[in-house]
Scaffold this motif. Structure first.
Motif, PDB file in Angstrom:
ATOM      1  N   LEU A   1       7.631   9.999   3.305  1.00  0.00           N
ATOM      2  CA  LEU A   1       6.530   8.629   3.408  1.00  0.00           C
ATOM      3  C   LEU A   1       5.240   9.199   4.358  1.00  0.00           C
ATOM      4  O   LEU A   1       4.351   8.834   3.830  1.00  0.00           O
ATOM      5  CB  LEU A   1       7.645   7.867   4.108  1.00  0.00           C
ATOM      6  CG  LEU A   1       7.064   6.388   3.633  1.00  0.00           C
ATOM      7  CD1 LEU A   1       7.368   6.249   2.217  1.00  0.00           C
ATOM      8  CD2 LEU A   1       7.976   5.410   4.429  1.00  0.00           C
ATOM      9  N   GLN A   2       5.611   9.704   5.418  1.00  0.00           N
ATOM     10  CA  GLN A   2       4.440  10.146   6.286  1.00  0.00           C
ATOM     11  C   GLN A   2       3.555  11.200   5.633  1.00  0.00           C
ATOM     12  O   GLN A   2       2.268  10.859   5.823  1.00  0.00           O
ATOM     13  CB  GLN A   2       5.126  10.644   7.579  1.00  0.00           C
ATOM     14  CG  GLN A   2       5.553   9.538   8.594  1.00  0.00           C
ATOM     15  CD  GLN A   2       6.352  10.199   9.693  1.00  0.00           C
ATOM     16  OE1 GLN A   2       6.718  11.431   9.659  1.00  0.00           O
ATOM     17  NE2 GLN A   2       6.768   9.388  10.700  1.00  0.00           N
ATOM     18  N   GLU A   3       4.151  12.042   4.992  1.00  0.00           N
ATOM     19  CA  GLU A   3       2.911  12.808   4.197  1.00  0.00           C
ATOM     20  C   GLU A   3       2.161  12.102   3.226  1.00  0.00           C
ATOM     21  O   GLU A   3       0.854  12.272   3.102  1.00  0.00           O
ATOM     22  CB  GLU A   3       3.968  13.986   3.544  1.00  0.00           C
ATOM     23  CG  GLU A   3       4.560  15.049   4.410  1.00  0.00           C
ATOM     24  CD  GLU A   3       5.795  15.832   3.677  1.00  0.00           C
ATOM     25  OE1 GLU A   3       5.779  15.868   2.643  1.00  0.00           O
ATOM     26  OE2 GLU A   3       6.512  16.547   4.426  1.00  0.00           O
ATOM     27  N   GLY A   4       2.906  11.336   2.379  1.00  0.00           N
ATOM     28  CA  GLY A   4       2.327  10.493   1.555  1.00  0.00           C
ATOM     29  C   GLY A   4       1.320   9.555   2.218  1.00  0.00           C
ATOM     30  O   GLY A   4       0.310   9.159   1.693  1.00  0.00           O
ATOM     31  N   GLU A   5       1.437   9.087   3.405  1.00  0.00           N
ATOM     32  CA  GLU A   5       0.691   7.878   4.027  1.00  0.00           C
ATOM     33  C   GLU A   5      -0.668   8.938   4.577  1.00  0.00           C
ATOM     34  O   GLU A   5      -1.815   8.390   4.470  1.00  0.00           O
ATOM     35  CB  GLU A   5       1.460   7.579   5.359  1.00  0.00           C
ATOM     36  CG  GLU A   5       1.048   6.319   5.721  1.00  0.00           C
ATOM     37  CD  GLU A   5       2.085   5.392   6.624  1.00  0.00           C
ATOM     38  OE1 GLU A   5       3.117   5.914   6.902  1.00  0.00           O
ATOM     39  OE2 GLU A   5       1.740   4.380   7.086  1.00  0.00           O
ATOM     40  N   LYS A   6      -0.436  10.134   4.999  1.00  0.00           N
ATOM     41  CA  LYS A   6      -1.733  10.874   5.117  1.00  0.00           C
ATOM     42  C   LYS A   6      -2.553  11.007   3.887  1.00  0.00           C
ATOM     43  O   LYS A   6      -3.854  11.314   4.108  1.00  0.00           O
ATOM     44  CB  LYS A   6      -1.198  12.507   5.730  1.00  0.00           C
ATOM     45  CG  LYS A   6      -0.874  12.169   7.128  1.00  0.00           C
ATOM     46  CD  LYS A   6      -0.272  13.752   7.602  1.00  0.00           C
ATOM     47  CE  LYS A   6       0.605  13.782   8.833  1.00  0.00           C
ATOM     48  NZ  LYS A   6       1.610  14.574   8.966  1.00  0.00           N
ATOM     49  N   LYS A   7      -1.834  11.111   2.902  1.00  0.00           N
ATOM     50  CA  LYS A   7      -2.827  11.301   1.611  1.00  0.00           C
ATOM     51  C   LYS A   7      -3.429  10.082   0.969  1.00  0.00           C
ATOM     52  O   LYS A   7      -4.049   9.804   0.156  1.00  0.00           O
ATOM     53  CB  LYS A   7      -1.775  11.857   0.472  1.00  0.00           C
ATOM     54  CG  LYS A   7      -1.572  13.374   0.667  1.00  0.00           C
ATOM     55  CD  LYS A   7      -0.664  13.678  -0.340  1.00  0.00           C
ATOM     56  CE  LYS A   7      -0.074  15.341   0.020  1.00  0.00           C
ATOM     57  NZ  LYS A   7       1.398  15.497  -0.397  1.00  0.00           N
ATOM     58  N   GLY A   8      -2.923   8.983   1.780  1.00  0.00           N
ATOM     59  CA  GLY A   8      -3.375   7.511   1.419  1.00  0.00           C
ATOM     60  C   GLY A   8      -2.819   6.846   0.381  1.00  0.00           C
ATOM     61  O   GLY A   8      -3.280   5.962  -0.537  1.00  0.00           O
ATOM     62  N   VAL A   9      -1.484   7.422   0.065  1.00  0.00           N
ATOM     63  CA  VAL A   9      -0.884   6.984  -1.136  1.00  0.00           C
ATOM     64  C   VAL A   9      -0.010   5.672  -0.852  1.00  0.00           C
ATOM     65  O   VAL A   9       0.448   4.838  -1.342  1.00  0.00           O
ATOM     66  CB  VAL A   9      -0.172   8.097  -2.025  1.00  0.00           C
ATOM     67  CG1 VAL A   9       0.743   7.403  -3.047  1.00  0.00           C
ATOM     68  CG2 VAL A   9      -1.123   9.112  -2.497  1.00  0.00           C
ATOM     69  N   TYR A  10       0.828   5.990   0.407  1.00  0.00           N
ATOM     70  CA  TYR A  10       1.806   5.037   0.906  1.00  0.00           C
ATOM     71  C   TYR A  10       1.305   4.374   2.266  1.00  0.00           C
ATOM     72  O   TYR A  10       0.313   4.958   2.897  1.00  0.00           O
ATOM     73  CB  TYR A  10       3.287   5.712   0.983  1.00  0.00           C
ATOM     74  CG  TYR A  10       3.667   6.559  -0.038  1.00  0.00           C
ATOM     75  CD1 TYR A  10       3.798   5.780  -1.239  1.00  0.00           C
ATOM     76  CD2 TYR A  10       4.223   7.990   0.191  1.00  0.00           C
ATOM     77  CE1 TYR A  10       4.425   6.805  -2.310  1.00  0.00           C
ATOM     78  CE2 TYR A  10       4.655   8.345  -1.018  1.00  0.00           C
ATOM     79  CZ  TYR A  10       4.842   8.117  -2.039  1.00  0.00           C
ATOM     80  OH  TYR A  10       5.185   8.770  -3.235  1.00  0.00           O
TER      81      TYR A  10
END
Lengths: 403, 403
Positions: B318-327
């Motif tokens: 989730l954190q990885e996706g958060e960095k990408k602005g997706v989650y």
């Protein structure tokens, strides 16, 4: 014979049809094609809410529940309702008559057995009103202390404007049941209730629900039943509540009524379509399967005619044995339950020989309730006429073994 | 793949192990060799009462419940306990301090999400005491209105001698959970409770029960949980109650306490070994199967280590996706639940594409609670590490589809 399941004459939780158990196994793995089991799916999923609607519709259609009444599913069994009916109907009475004292707020109880007595004791525990015993069947019994009869109509004494009038239609422990023939002297004395009134009439139908039509159903304020006798596993409680009894309990509490836990508020449950909190989903599912099967067989009318024949066969065999001095019915003639037939087997060790002989023939759970002893044959919907014939044959054969 | 059941990430009722469902089917037909199904047998039969004893023993052993505490099984779910804990602990407080006014009889509530708020509202409804908010997590949230955090210890404000201190260990809707590491800033502030006191500490463990050890279990007055998250079908509620909280509620009512419906009295249920009235037998049976399986796998320690890994994998993805602005996580770092991971998928229609993509891969019930929206991944005990790896792979893959 060795392959067949034993016949379960237990008083509840009680027998379920084998076809329902087979269907239930499928549903445990895959409910309505979702690939998710019925015990695992959200109670708010469209698949589950449509199941609840179907169950309600099945009860409404088969029993002829009028549109004036809502059907509510909840938890806690009949014992939970001993409290809930008192709390909800005291709240209703408080809203109708805010100025009465607790003394003047009367709760009429008809006591015909162990369960109505227990319900009355709960009303006393909760307070907020005063209990009036409309009739106590023990006072009319052979030995002045047993629940062995439905009292005559002239023995009933109802209050003028009570908060509730309570009776238990079938007493599971004592084997006493009101007649469904309103002309019978053992019927509930509906004619003693003033015509046209919205009477707060409460009936515990736990052990006879869906076994036959409910006489004067529209005249009831609340009918309740645990599922675990005729229609499903324990954990589901069914309520039929007239809409004027679905009241704002919090408004009544502000006027001094006893507080009502939220899960016991009829209004909260009715407004939420019985899904205010997570219900006992698996019990609801199996009850749904049972009632779908009932519908296919011909509904409550079908069971009424089968159950009537079953009871008649058993009582006839019992009377024959009684004449021979082998059995003694615990219940006065005319007051006997269709669902639970209770009697003693006379003679030294005769009861345990009766039980052992039945067990050897694959007939189980015939011991009477621990508080009254003796034998109890429960003849709920899932007991077939063929299974009844087996116990009837045994009832006839047993006396010949003795002599 | 086509043959496998979908993975059910629902928040409850929720997934059950397939081996348990298979065993349950057998039990539906033949319980412990009786030839009678578990839904059909008397709850007072020796076979069923020994099942209840085994279930209790399994919970006691695996969680390390001390002998000072009783284990009680009942119905009505967590919502039923919102009322029952208040009524029983107000009765206890009344017996300890008969002369206080309702105003002085304080109920401390720790509000960290939708369920603790609902429990607090029920205490207000029932009356008999006055509610004090020990802390409200919304006031500490990013936007001052979401339940997105476990507040810092210094924000808690407990009363001197309250009738109860209430918290919800895991907030299923909001995805916020107290840390089980008592050194963590997101832990429950046990150290703020005076040492050695018999504190009336109540914890709602509905959605984390048996998923890991309960910190300072002996210091709790009441721990309760519905079964339908980690250990079985809906319809069973488990209570762990310290014996000084099992009081004569009727004696308290005589002193002015709010009346307690008999099915909600801890003493009535405890004295009857959880069989005062007919319990939800099928739910108890399946919970028993689940906990037997848990024992074989290594008990709560096993699930604690698996659940810890599962949660870490999901939050990391989730954190990885958060960095990408997706989650976007809905919960502050450190306050996230192991059981229910809640987040938003950013962008137009992204949420419905996320759900559709998961569904296509056989992963279901990922929609967040209707009150907060977004996505919720529930990772209860029955979700395996392999199943978790599937949703983790999807969480990592989904952002690559967007860009």
């Amino acid at each position: 014979m060795a392959e067949a399941r034993p016949v379960n004459f237990g008083a509840g939780p009680s027998a379920l049809p084998e076809s329902v158990l087979e269907e239930a196994c499928k549903g445990l793995f895959n409910f309505k094609g979702t690939g998710i089991g019925v015990a695992e799916i959200s109670h708010r999923s469209k698949e589950f809410t449509s199941l609840v609607a179907d169950l309600e519709n099945n009860i409404r259609t088969q029993l002829g529940v009028p549109p004036t009444h809502k059907i509510i599913f909840t938890q806690g069994g009949g014992t939970g309702q001993f409290s809930a009916v008192v709390l909800n109907l005291l709240a209703r009475h408080r809203l109708l008559h805010p100025d009465l004292s607790d003394e003047q707020r009367v709760l009429d109880y008809v006591i015909t057995g162990s369960w109505s007595k227990k319900a009355m004791e709960e009303a006393k525990r909760l307070g907020g009103g005063s209990v009036h015993i409309a009739v106590d069947a023990r006072k009319k019994s052979k030995d002045s202390k047993s629940y062995d009869n439905i009292p005559a109509h002239e023995d009933f004494d109802f209050s003028a404007d009570p908060a509730l009038i309570y009776y238990c239609e079938n007493e599971t422990v004592d084997g006493v049941q009101f007649s469904d023939d309103v002309q019978s002297p053992a019927s509930f004395p509906f004619h003693l209730l003033p015509a046209g009134g919205l009477w707060p009439l409460v009936a515990d139908y736990s052990s006879s629900f869906m076994s036959r039509k409910i006489p004067r159903i529209a005249d009831h304020a609340v009918i309740f039943a645990g599922a675990q006798k005729n229609i499903g596993p324990a954990g589901l409680t069914i309520l039929i509540v007239r809409q004027d009894c679905i009241v704002d309990v919090d408004a009544a509490v502000k006027l001094g009524a006893v507080p009502v836990p939220i899960t016991m508020s009829y209004k909260t449950n009715a407004d939420a379509g019985s899904l205010y909190n997570t219900p006992s989903t698996l019990s609801i599912y199996i009850a749904g399967l049972v009632l779908e099967r009932s519908k296919k067989l011909g509904g409550v009318e079908y069971f009424e005619s089968v159950n009537g024949r079953k009871a008649q066969k058993v009582y006839t065999a019992l009377q024959e044995g009684e004449k021979k001095g082998v059995y003694r019915s615990k219940v006065k003639e005319g007051s006997g339950s269709w669902m639970n037939v209770v009697f003693d087997v006379l003679g030294d060790n005769a009861e345990s020989r009766f039980l052992a002989g039945a067990e050897a023939l694959g007939m189980k759970a015939l011991k009477g309730h621990r508080s009254v002893g003796g034998i109890r044959i429960s003849l709920y919907n899932a007991i077939t006429e063929e299974q009844t014939d087996r116990i009837v044959a045994y009832l006839k054969h047993f006396p010949t073994q003795i002599s």
